[in-house]
Design a protein around this motif. Structure first.
Motif, mmCIF file in Angstrom:
data_model
loop_
_atom_site.group_PDB
_atom_site.id
_atom_site.type_symbol
_atom_site.label_atom_id
_atom_site.label_comp_id
_atom_site.label_asym_id
_atom_site.label_seq_id
_atom_site.Cartn_x
_atom_site.Cartn_y
_atom_site.Cartn_z
ATOM 1 N N MET A 136 0.804 -1.198 0.000
ATOM 2 C CA MET A 136 0.000 0.000 0.000
ATOM 3 C C MET A 136 0.849 1.264 0.000
ATOM 4 O O MET A 136 0.319 2.352 -0.101
ATOM 5 N N LYS A 150 0.291 4.937 -2.104
ATOM 6 C CA LYS A 150 -1.045 5.074 -2.682
ATOM 7 C C LYS A 150 -1.718 6.342 -2.172
ATOM 8 O O LYS A 150 -1.455 6.811 -1.070
ATOM 9 N N VAL A 194 -1.386 5.496 3.698
ATOM 10 C CA VAL A 194 -2.064 5.875 2.469
ATOM 11 C C VAL A 194 -2.615 7.285 2.679
ATOM 12 O O VAL A 194 -3.253 7.560 3.694
ATOM 13 N N LYS A 248 -0.985 5.737 -9.078
ATOM 14 C CA LYS A 248 -0.903 5.591 -7.615
ATOM 15 C C LYS A 248 -2.167 6.118 -6.936
ATOM 16 O O LYS A 248 -2.366 5.899 -5.753
#
Length: 189
Positions: free
Chosen positions: A1, A4, A96, A116
């Motif tokens: 992750m 992102k 994130v 992304k």
């Protein structure tokens, strides 16, 4: 992750902050990117919590220093932008980034981050519903509401087809469920 980005954009009053706050309560790895603005705080807003509040002159100085991923002069002397330092801070923790930004900011962030990023446009069910929501806030003058409604129309015209997903926020629980599904699919990639 790692790396992102999830972007929620909408005209003022369409419900993007409500959706983002819901998602922040579900996903512990999400961290809100605090935007920078040159507008005055509303209600109980605090510097560094809802926004980094700057004067128009301070904001222009940051532009000159290339301190932003993106920025926009939304109204005369009313700037909004995403500080590079916010992105770096959140990614350094392995989190994130979730953005709650205006429509042009969301479009610019998607262009900047590319694959992304997941960009979601929250739309009001109608302009009448949007008017009622803005009036219900009790934070803006009648003139400010009229200005926001006019801007909302042009933002929606601009945005259609430019975001990965468009969600109509009519029934909040459905909007929450749809947002969770979209995000779950994106994070699984």
């Amino acid at each position: 992750m790692d790396g992102k980005v999830i972007i929620f954009s909408a005209p003022s009053g369409a419900g993007k902050s409500t959706v983002v706050n819901h998602l922040l309560g579900i996903y512990p790895q999400f961290e809100f990117s605090v935007s920078c603005t040159s507008r005055a705080p509303r209600g109980a807003e605090q510097n560094g919590v809802e926004y980094w509040f700057k004067t128009p002159e301070e904001f222009r100085a940051l532009i000159a220093q290339d301190a932003f991923v993106e920025y926009e002069e939304v109204y005369t002397d009313k700037f909004y932008g995403t500080l590079k330092s916010e992105v770096e801070r959140i990614w350094a923790k392995g989190n994130v980034i979730i953005f709650d930004v205006d429509v042009k900011g969301g479009y610019n962030l998607k262009k900047y981050f590319g694959e992304k990023a997941l960009s979601v446009l929250i739309c009001p069910p109608s302009m009448e519903v949007l008017r009622a929501r803005l009036e219900g806030r009790g934070t803006d003058t009648r003139e400010a509401i009229e200005e926001r409604l006019a801007k909302a129309g042009s933002e929606l015209d601009f945005a259609h087809g430019k975001f990965d997903v468009e969600l109509v926020n009519d029934k909040l629980e459905e909007t929450f469920a749809n947002s969770e599904k979209i995000i779950s699919d994106f994070l699984a990639k």
